[in-house]
Motif scaffolding. Structure first.
Motif, short mmCIF file in Angstrom:
data_model
loop_
_atom_site.label_atom_id
_atom_site.label_comp_id
_atom_site.label_asym_id
_atom_site.label_seq_id
_atom_site.Cartn_x
_atom_site.Cartn_y
_atom_site.Cartn_z
N GLN A 348 32.53 -48.75 31.61
CA GLN A 348 32.15 -50.01 30.96
C GLN A 348 33.33 -50.98 30.87
O GLN A 348 33.18 -52.19 31.03
CB GLN A 348 31.59 -49.72 29.57
CG GLN A 348 31.08 -50.94 28.84
CD GLN A 348 30.51 -50.59 27.48
OE1 GLN A 348 30.64 -49.47 27.00
NE2 GLN A 348 29.86 -51.54 26.84
N ILE A 349 34.51 -50.44 30.61
CA ILE A 349 35.72 -51.27 30.47
C ILE A 349 36.22 -51.77 31.81
O ILE A 349 36.54 -52.95 31.97
CB ILE A 349 36.82 -50.48 29.74
CG1 ILE A 349 36.40 -50.21 28.28
CG2 ILE A 349 38.15 -51.22 29.79
CD1 ILE A 349 37.19 -49.12 27.61
N MET A 350 36.29 -50.88 32.80
CA MET A 350 36.90 -51.22 34.08
C MET A 350 35.91 -51.74 35.13
O MET A 350 36.26 -52.55 35.98
CB MET A 350 37.63 -50.00 34.64
CG MET A 350 38.87 -49.60 33.86
SD MET A 350 40.09 -50.92 33.73
CE MET A 350 40.45 -51.23 35.46
N GLY A 351 34.66 -51.27 35.06
CA GLY A 351 33.68 -51.62 36.09
C GLY A 351 33.52 -53.11 36.34
O GLY A 351 33.53 -53.55 37.51
N PRO A 352 33.39 -53.94 35.29
CA PRO A 352 33.16 -55.37 35.53
C PRO A 352 34.31 -56.09 36.25
O PRO A 352 34.11 -57.17 36.81
CB PRO A 352 32.99 -55.93 34.10
CG PRO A 352 32.51 -54.76 33.29
CD PRO A 352 33.21 -53.58 33.88
N LEU A 353 35.51 -55.49 36.24
CA LEU A 353 36.65 -56.11 36.93
C LEU A 353 36.62 -55.88 38.43
O LEU A 353 37.29 -56.59 39.19
CB LEU A 353 37.97 -55.54 36.39
CG LEU A 353 38.33 -55.74 34.93
CD1 LEU A 353 39.72 -55.16 34.67
CD2 LEU A 353 38.28 -57.20 34.55
N LEU A 354 35.89 -54.86 38.87
CA LEU A 354 36.00 -54.37 40.25
C LEU A 354 34.91 -54.94 41.14
O LEU A 354 33.73 -54.94 40.77
CB LEU A 354 35.92 -52.84 40.24
CG LEU A 354 36.92 -52.13 39.31
CD1 LEU A 354 36.63 -50.64 39.24
CD2 LEU A 354 38.35 -52.38 39.76
N SER A 355 35.30 -55.39 42.32
CA SER A 355 34.30 -55.86 43.28
C SER A 355 33.67 -54.68 44.01
O SER A 355 32.50 -54.72 44.39
CB SER A 355 34.93 -56.82 44.28
OG SER A 355 35.93 -56.18 45.04
N VAL A 356 34.45 -53.63 44.21
CA VAL A 356 33.98 -52.38 44.83
C VAL A 356 34.70 -51.24 44.13
O VAL A 356 35.87 -51.37 43.76
CB VAL A 356 34.34 -52.33 46.34
CG1 VAL A 356 33.80 -51.04 46.97
CG2 VAL A 356 33.82 -53.54 47.08
N VAL A 357 34.01 -50.10 43.93
CA VAL A 357 34.67 -48.93 43.37
C VAL A 357 34.17 -47.68 44.08
O VAL A 357 32.99 -47.57 44.41
CB VAL A 357 34.45 -48.83 41.84
CG1 VAL A 357 32.98 -48.71 41.48
CG2 VAL A 357 35.25 -47.66 41.26
N TYR A 358 35.09 -46.77 44.36
CA TYR A 358 34.78 -45.49 45.02
C TYR A 358 34.87 -44.38 43.99
O TYR A 358 35.91 -44.18 43.36
CB TYR A 358 35.77 -45.24 46.17
CG TYR A 358 35.71 -46.29 47.24
CD1 TYR A 358 34.91 -46.11 48.37
CD2 TYR A 358 36.43 -47.47 47.12
CE1 TYR A 358 34.84 -47.09 49.35
CE2 TYR A 358 36.35 -48.45 48.09
CZ TYR A 358 35.56 -48.26 49.20
OH TYR A 358 35.48 -49.23 50.17
N ALA A 359 33.79 -43.65 43.78
CA ALA A 359 33.75 -42.53 42.85
C ALA A 359 34.06 -41.25 43.63
O ALA A 359 33.43 -40.97 44.65
CB ALA A 359 32.37 -42.42 42.21
N VAL A 360 35.05 -40.47 43.14
CA VAL A 360 35.48 -39.29 43.89
C VAL A 360 35.39 -38.03 43.03
O VAL A 360 35.38 -38.09 41.80
CB VAL A 360 36.93 -39.45 44.41
CG1 VAL A 360 37.03 -40.65 45.32
CG2 VAL A 360 37.92 -39.58 43.26
N ASP A 361 35.36 -36.88 43.71
CA ASP A 361 35.42 -35.58 43.05
C ASP A 361 36.89 -35.21 42.82
O ASP A 361 37.76 -35.54 43.62
CB ASP A 361 34.76 -34.51 43.92
CG ASP A 361 33.27 -34.73 44.08
OD1 ASP A 361 32.57 -34.74 43.06
OD2 ASP A 361 32.82 -34.89 45.23
N LEU A 362 37.16 -34.49 41.72
CA LEU A 362 38.52 -34.05 41.42
C LEU A 362 38.81 -32.69 42.04
O LEU A 362 37.88 -31.94 42.38
CB LEU A 362 38.71 -33.95 39.90
CG LEU A 362 38.63 -35.27 39.12
CD1 LEU A 362 39.01 -35.02 37.67
CD2 LEU A 362 39.53 -36.33 39.72
#
Length: 456
Positions: A348-362
């Motif tokens: 919620q905090i970081m998402g609105p800043l990003l034009s694209v985001v990649y979700a990865v496994d740890l």
């Protein structure tokens, strides 16, 4: 025992999990001759900023001519990073030698019917043995989980009990309110030590002050508002704090003045009780301090930042830093996080800043939040969410992990997952864009390795 054998042994012991409490490590250290009783400590607890405070403090003291042990958790670059003397990691040979010594003590312990120690307790015992052998003048000790019942709290000779910023984290373990978390962390305070704290929420500060008063301890609070910042960007900060001027740190981020202020208050306390620490040692130590994964820039054109923002408070600081350093620039994110973190709030905090985001496994599949679950959280706040498997927001996720897949295969798949995300982010980014890899510290070394591979 070789280093490889030592690591295999510790992996096997990891099946006993993490157990809070001091009885087991007390018995183990007694079997080893209580090496911690021959050492003096600066003990650091908190939620965010512990590592930075440790890094500043230990580097300044090393520059002042003292032999300084460091105990760090978690690590980013290497497993051996967790045990250091004057910023030099313990060698593989010495680690193996001390692990064998501890293993033999555990065998005697087990034969007597005692409970087996956890991996963190074993590592803590190894660290104490090493610091005693190296004749450290002081050990700057980072608490692992919480404070009162953390294995590091077995120590007696605390010179300074230090508190970095305390916020909500490990809610199911340390308590369900910030007051309970603060009470737990305040447990590192020992009679006669000096207590130094970052600026805290009023309720947290009162808990720390009350505990300090109960043990007859002086209380000092850092005053970052008194810092005079001359210049600041994502490469570092030029500033002054009280009598320390001028100073420079290559550690960037809107939280670093606060962390530096805590460390400098520790130095002021140590000076008052007789430690000789020159202004030159302070300046040089501050400038030489580096701490991977704390708003670290690993590349330019596009700028590529690593940051271990793994809870709400850290995400807020990361957002403040990004908005300050990169106004108007297009932001591309890579995120991976443990499943016990408040990942919805981070998204919620970081998402609105990003034009694209990649979700990865740890790398740690047992603790890591599956990328499909993270993507589902992020797509509420970011217009374009990708998983390195090829799926994006609105599409069906990748197939589940094959049944019977071994541990090594899982690690390989997760490494490929991160590498794919890094390559995709670099391909997506223009020269003026900024890539932010954030979340749990444990995967940031994989990001760095993937970046080096991609650009070289």
């Amino acid at each position: 025992m070789t280093y490889r054998e030592a690591r295999v042994y510790l992996d096997e012991m990891s099946k006993y999990g993490s157990v809070l409490g001091l009885e087991t490590i007390r018995g183990l250290l007694r079997e080893l001759g209580n090496p911690q009783d021959d050492l003096k400590f600066i003990h650091i607890a908190g939620t965010n900023g512990k590592g930075s405070v440790l890094a500043y403090t230990s580097m300044i003291l090393s520059e002042a001519g003292y032999r300084i042990g460091r105990y760090v958790s978690p690590t980013v670059v290497s497993y051996l990073e967790r045990i250091q003397v004057d910023a030099e990691w313990i060698s593989e040979e010495k680690f193996a030698e001390l692990t064998e010594r501890v293993r033999n003590a555990i065998a005697r312990f087990e034969a007597a019917g005692e409970d087996l120690p956890t991996v963190f307790e074993i590592e803590t015992a190894i660290a104490f043995l090493y610091f005693k052998e190296m004749k450290c003048d002081l050990v700057v000790l980072e608490a692992g989980l919480g404070g009162a019942l953390d294995a590091t709290n077995i120590i007696r000779n605390t010179v300074c009990a230090v508190f970095a910023s305390i916020s909500r984290d490990h809610l199911g373990i340390l308590g369900d309110t910030i007051a309970k978390i603060a009470e737990n962390k305040a447990g590192i305070i020992k009679p006669g030590c000096t207590v130094i704290s970052a600026q805290q929420k009023e309720s947290v500060a009162e808990i720390i002050k009350r505990r300090a008063g109960q043990y007859g301890c002086s209380y000092v609070q850092a005053e970052p508002e008194l810092a005079e910042v001359e210049r600041e960007d994502y490469h570092g900060i030029y500033f002054s704090y009280k009598e320390f001027r001028p100073l420079h740190t290559v550690m960037a981020g809107k939280n670093q003045i606060g962390n530096a202020a805590v460390s400098l208050e520790v130095i002021r306390v140590l000076r008052k009780i007789g430690y000789e620490i020159s202004d030159d040692a302070v300046r040089t130590g501050m400038e030489r301090t580096q701490w991977p994964g704390r708003f670290s820039c690993i590349g330019e054109d596009p700028v590529f930042i690593l940051d271990g923002a793994h809870n709400e408070d850290a995400a807020v600081k990361l957002r403040e830093s990004v908005e300050s350093y990169f106004p108007g620039r297009r932001l591309i994110g890579i995120m991976g996080v443990f499943k016990d973190k408040e990942y919805e709030k981070i998204a919620q905090i970081m998402g609105p800043l990003l034009s694209v985001v990649y979700a990865v496994d740890l790398p740690d599949a047992g603790r890591g939040l599956p990328s499909e679950d993270l993507a589902a959280a992020l797509e509420k706040y970011c217009p374009c969410v990708w998983r390195p498997s090829g799926s994006r927001s609105g599409e069906r996720g990748s197939p589940a992990e094959p049944r019977g897949e071994g541990k090594d295969s899982r690690k390989k798949r997760q490494a490929e997952n991160v590498e794919t995300a890094v390559r995709a982010a670099l391909a997506e980014a223009g020269r003026e864009d900024v890539i932010l890899a954030f979340g749990s510290l444990s995967y940031l070394h994989q990001i760095k390795e993937a970046y080096d591979k991609a650009v070289w």
